[in-house]
Design a protein around this motif. Structure first.
Motif, PDB file in Angstrom:
ATOM      1  N   LEU A 123     -21.666 -20.045  -8.515  1.00  0.00           N
ATOM      2  CA  LEU A 123     -21.732 -20.940  -7.974  1.00  0.00           C
ATOM      3  C   LEU A 123     -20.631 -21.144  -6.735  1.00  0.00           C
ATOM      4  O   LEU A 123     -20.274 -22.207  -5.552  1.00  0.00           O
ATOM      5  CB  LEU A 123     -20.854 -22.374  -8.331  1.00  0.00           C
ATOM      6  CG  LEU A 123     -21.339 -22.723  -9.535  1.00  0.00           C
ATOM      7  CD1 LEU A 123     -20.602 -23.877 -10.254  1.00  0.00           C
ATOM      8  CD2 LEU A 123     -22.636 -23.648  -9.908  1.00  0.00           C
ATOM      9  N   ALA A 124     -20.471 -19.981  -5.743  1.00  0.00           N
ATOM     10  CA  ALA A 124     -19.561 -19.542  -4.910  1.00  0.00           C
ATOM     11  C   ALA A 124     -19.460 -20.685  -3.469  1.00  0.00           C
ATOM     12  O   ALA A 124     -19.137 -20.697  -2.776  1.00  0.00           O
ATOM     13  CB  ALA A 124     -19.679 -18.052  -4.671  1.00  0.00           C
ATOM     14  N   GLN A 125     -21.294 -20.764  -3.682  1.00  0.00           N
ATOM     15  CA  GLN A 125     -21.119 -20.933  -1.325  1.00  0.00           C
ATOM     16  C   GLN A 125     -20.784 -22.435  -1.818  1.00  0.00           C
ATOM     17  O   GLN A 125     -20.140 -22.797  -0.424  1.00  0.00           O
ATOM     18  CB  GLN A 125     -22.227 -20.859  -1.293  1.00  0.00           C
ATOM     19  CG  GLN A 125     -23.506 -21.981  -2.311  1.00  0.00           C
ATOM     20  CD  GLN A 125     -24.009 -21.068  -2.904  1.00  0.00           C
ATOM     21  OE1 GLN A 125     -23.739 -20.285  -4.194  1.00  0.00           O
ATOM     22  NE2 GLN A 125     -25.090 -21.570  -3.607  1.00  0.00           N
ATOM     23  N   SER A 126     -20.325 -22.952  -2.498  1.00  0.00           N
ATOM     24  CA  SER A 126     -20.104 -24.861  -2.133  1.00  0.00           C
ATOM     25  C   SER A 126     -19.564 -25.145  -3.154  1.00  0.00           C
ATOM     26  O   SER A 126     -19.525 -26.801  -4.129  1.00  0.00           O
ATOM     27  CB  SER A 126     -21.505 -25.092  -2.120  1.00  0.00           C
ATOM     28  OG  SER A 126     -21.756 -25.405  -3.093  1.00  0.00           O
ATOM     29  N   ILE A 127     -18.731 -24.455  -3.492  1.00  0.00           N
ATOM     30  CA  ILE A 127     -18.009 -25.014  -5.612  1.00  0.00           C
ATOM     31  C   ILE A 127     -16.204 -25.758  -4.991  1.00  0.00           C
ATOM     32  O   ILE A 127     -15.582 -24.891  -4.301  1.00  0.00           O
ATOM     33  CB  ILE A 127     -17.156 -23.260  -5.720  1.00  0.00           C
ATOM     34  CG1 ILE A 127     -17.158 -24.095  -7.176  1.00  0.00           C
ATOM     35  CG2 ILE A 127     -16.151 -23.087  -5.334  1.00  0.00           C
ATOM     36  CD1 ILE A 127     -16.632 -22.675  -8.111  1.00  0.00           C
TER      37      ILE A 127
END
Length: 164
Positions: A124-128
């Motif tokens: 989920l890294a880009q918009s967590i």
């Protein structure tokens, strides 16, 4: 038989989350369903996560979700709930064990769950916004394992606390 009992725990959590999803509401009394955090210092670190999860809605819920990222082995997540808006996404991740007081979850199992959480965060890294991990053991934990889970930022629950 134990595997079937574990699947029933997964179903209990899945149905509760799905009911809240259908009603377009946050999880009912989420904060009260979590076991007390063993040390005040750890609670302070988890307070924002507890608040965020108590106020957030989850639009997608899966049971036995298989997650595979490049260069990792496939991991099974017992129950995964995900929500999102235009700017970010959030997740609630459950590990469920049907364990009694004589055979609580081991440190090795707890460490494996921490690894799963790291993979979910990477996924989920880009918009967590947040990932809220919950380790659910039917009859509780060994004190040292539960304290270690809290140190890692993982909430704990058991059948008694969840069904309040």
């Amino acid at each position: 038989m134990n595997d079937l009992k574990g699947r029933m725990l997964e179903l209990v959590v899945f149905r509760e989350l799905n009911k809240c999803r259908k009603q377009a509401k946050p999880i009912t009394h989420f904060r009260q369903r979590i076991r007390p955090v063993s040390y005040a210092a750890h609670f302070a670190n988890m307070e924002k996560m507890l608040t965020d999860c108590s106020e957030s809605q989850f639009e997608m819920i899966w049971m036995n979700y298989y997650l595979s990222l490049p260069q990792t082995t496939v991991l099974e997540i017992d129950v995964l709930a995900k929500g999102e808006d235009a700017n970010s996404c959030w997740a609630l991740v459950f590990e469920l064990k049907n364990r009694d007081a004589k055979n609580p979850p081991s440190m090795k199992e707890a460490q494996l769950f921490v690894t799963k959480i790291k993979v979910v965060k990477h996924w989920l890294a880009q918009s967590i916004k947040f990932v809220c991990p919950v380790y659910f053991s039917a009859k509780g934990f060994a004190p040292s394992v539960e304290a270690w889970l809290h140190e890692q930022g993982i909430l704990t629950a058991d059948r008694e606390s969840w069904e309040q």
